[in-house]
Design a protein around this motif. Sequence first.
Motif, PDB file in Angstrom:
ATOM      1  N   ALA A 270     -28.176  67.457  51.332  1.00 39.74           N
ATOM      2  CA  ALA A 270     -28.735  66.458  50.417  1.00 39.74           C
ATOM      3  C   ALA A 270     -27.990  65.138  50.556  1.00 39.74           C
ATOM      4  O   ALA A 270     -28.585  64.052  50.515  1.00 39.74           O
ATOM      5  CB  ALA A 270     -28.645  66.966  48.980  1.00 39.74           C
ATOM      6  N   LYS A 271     -26.682  65.215  50.768  1.00 40.68           N
ATOM      7  CA  LYS A 271     -25.878  63.997  50.942  1.00 40.68           C
ATOM      8  C   LYS A 271     -26.316  63.243  52.180  1.00 40.68           C
ATOM      9  O   LYS A 271     -26.447  62.012  52.173  1.00 40.68           O
ATOM     10  CB  LYS A 271     -24.398  64.375  51.035  1.00 40.68           C
ATOM     11  N   LYS A 272     -26.564  63.973  53.261  1.00 39.50           N
ATOM     12  CA  LYS A 272     -26.990  63.345  54.500  1.00 39.50           C
ATOM     13  C   LYS A 272     -28.368  62.713  54.342  1.00 39.50           C
ATOM     14  O   LYS A 272     -28.635  61.630  54.861  1.00 39.50           O
ATOM     15  CB  LYS A 272     -27.015  64.390  55.619  1.00 39.50           C
ATOM     16  N   THR A 273     -29.253  63.404  53.615  1.00 41.93           N
ATOM     17  CA  THR A 273     -30.585  62.861  53.359  1.00 41.93           C
ATOM     18  C   THR A 273     -30.494  61.576  52.548  1.00 41.93           C
ATOM     19  O   THR A 273     -31.188  60.592  52.823  1.00 41.93           O
ATOM     20  CB  THR A 273     -31.449  63.892  52.606  1.00 41.93           C
ATOM     21  N   LYS A 274     -29.621  61.581  51.539  1.00 43.99           N
ATOM     22  CA  LYS A 274     -29.433  60.379  50.728  1.00 43.99           C
ATOM     23  C   LYS A 274     -28.899  59.225  51.566  1.00 43.99           C
ATOM     24  O   LYS A 274     -29.327  58.083  51.425  1.00 43.99           O
ATOM     25  CB  LYS A 274     -28.473  60.665  49.570  1.00 43.99           C
ATOM     26  N   GLU A 275     -27.955  59.522  52.447  1.00 43.64           N
ATOM     27  CA  GLU A 275     -27.377  58.482  53.301  1.00 43.64           C
ATOM     28  C   GLU A 275     -28.435  57.889  54.227  1.00 43.64           C
ATOM     29  O   GLU A 275     -28.473  56.673  54.446  1.00 43.64           O
ATOM     30  CB  GLU A 275     -26.218  59.055  54.109  1.00 43.64           C
ATOM     31  N   SER A 276     -29.303  58.747  54.774  1.00 39.72           N
ATOM     32  CA  SER A 276     -30.374  58.258  55.647  1.00 39.72           C
ATOM     33  C   SER A 276     -31.337  57.364  54.873  1.00 39.72           C
ATOM     34  O   SER A 276     -31.762  56.314  55.361  1.00 39.72           O
ATOM     35  CB  SER A 276     -31.143  59.442  56.253  1.00 39.72           C
ATOM     36  N   PHE A 277     -31.661  57.789  53.660  1.00 43.79           N
ATOM     37  CA  PHE A 277     -32.567  56.988  52.841  1.00 43.79           C
ATOM     38  C   PHE A 277     -31.924  55.657  52.451  1.00 43.79           C
ATOM     39  O   PHE A 277     -32.573  54.611  52.427  1.00 43.79           O
ATOM     40  CB  PHE A 277     -32.965  57.762  51.589  1.00 43.79           C
TER      41      PHE A 277
END
Length: 412
Positions: A270-277
Amino acid sequence: MFSGLHATIEGTRAALASIRAHAMRSALTTLGIVIGVAAVITVVAVMEGLSASIDSQLDDLGSDMVTLRARTSQEQAMLGFANKLSYEDFIVLKSKVNNVQDMSATMQAFTFGSKVSYGRETIQTQVIGTDANYQKVIKVFPQQGRFVRSSDDDRRRRVVFIGESVRKKLKLPDNPIGEFISLSGEWFRIIGVAEERGSLFGFDQDNYIIAPFSTMASLAGSRVTENIDILFRPAPGASLDTVQAQIRQILRKRHHLSGDDKDDFEFITAKKTKESFEKVTTSVTLVAGGVVGISLLVGGIGVMNIMLVSVTERTREIGINKALGATPNFIMLQFLVEALVLSLFGGLIGLLLGWGLAALLSMLMPGMPGALVPGWAIALSFGFTTAIGVIFGLMPAVKASKLNPIDALRYE
């Protein structure tokens, strides 16, 4: 102090009187500022709304959920090679990895036909082959019926758990439990319907079908078991880094990777997804900032031009004020306040317009979350407009303060 306050009051009064007297000219003057502020408020409001919706979705999914999938480098893809995670990898990880609460295997959606039929209705949807643990990892719950069980997987039962959108699109009964649907010519019985999640980025989160992994494997063959995703959650209190390190060590050994070889798999959190967004939103904000900068520059030039015209029109008035004892600082402050009022007026209109456009976009676009304007965006917008009023109003104000009173009184 009194003279400064008096100048501010008089300048504000004169500015408002000038705006009322030349309403069309004032509107055109501040048009650049209005467009610039409206653009930044619209973009920020929409992106903040999307960000809040993403955070909510990730919170519902769980911030500790991790997806493990195969990773193919660009060089390998150009050579026609694709890395894969096998079902055997999943079995080994499930038996050897410690401190994992739940772990589930899912087949790639495109590895099995996605044409679904019921009666005369036929739709395209995402078909997922998985096991009973998927419910715990993803936190998907039935509003009717039940989820796939281990016994369904063990006996390769042809049963499916469907999303609410599939029920609606196929025009199934309100309670479709026990009904049969066709998946690429194979009949499956419906055992449950998922709780509705809605849309995100225009993507329907309820348009999917879940079937037992072993059933899909028996129908689709090795192309399912040779390329899967593995979902898991660390046990409460366990270190995610430690779990990932253990998984990495096992997979690198199984895939015969040497010390210099890069991982042929990746962890998506989820952290990686947030960073990408956040990278996407930052890029959009930077582009919007460029547009806003140009619009505000045009608006500032417009304010400066109208103030120069105002100085020319009020030359005799300036001469009279100076003859009556007004100081250059008093005259300069008066015109600065007028420029500031024009800029702030444009900023306020831009703020309201941007907020309205963002709200309109949220209503018109399906699945778009509500517009959200943060306080920092409002403060930044008014900060910019204040700076424009001061910077571009300074030259006309200085020009007005330096007028010779005798020449000003003679001006026709």
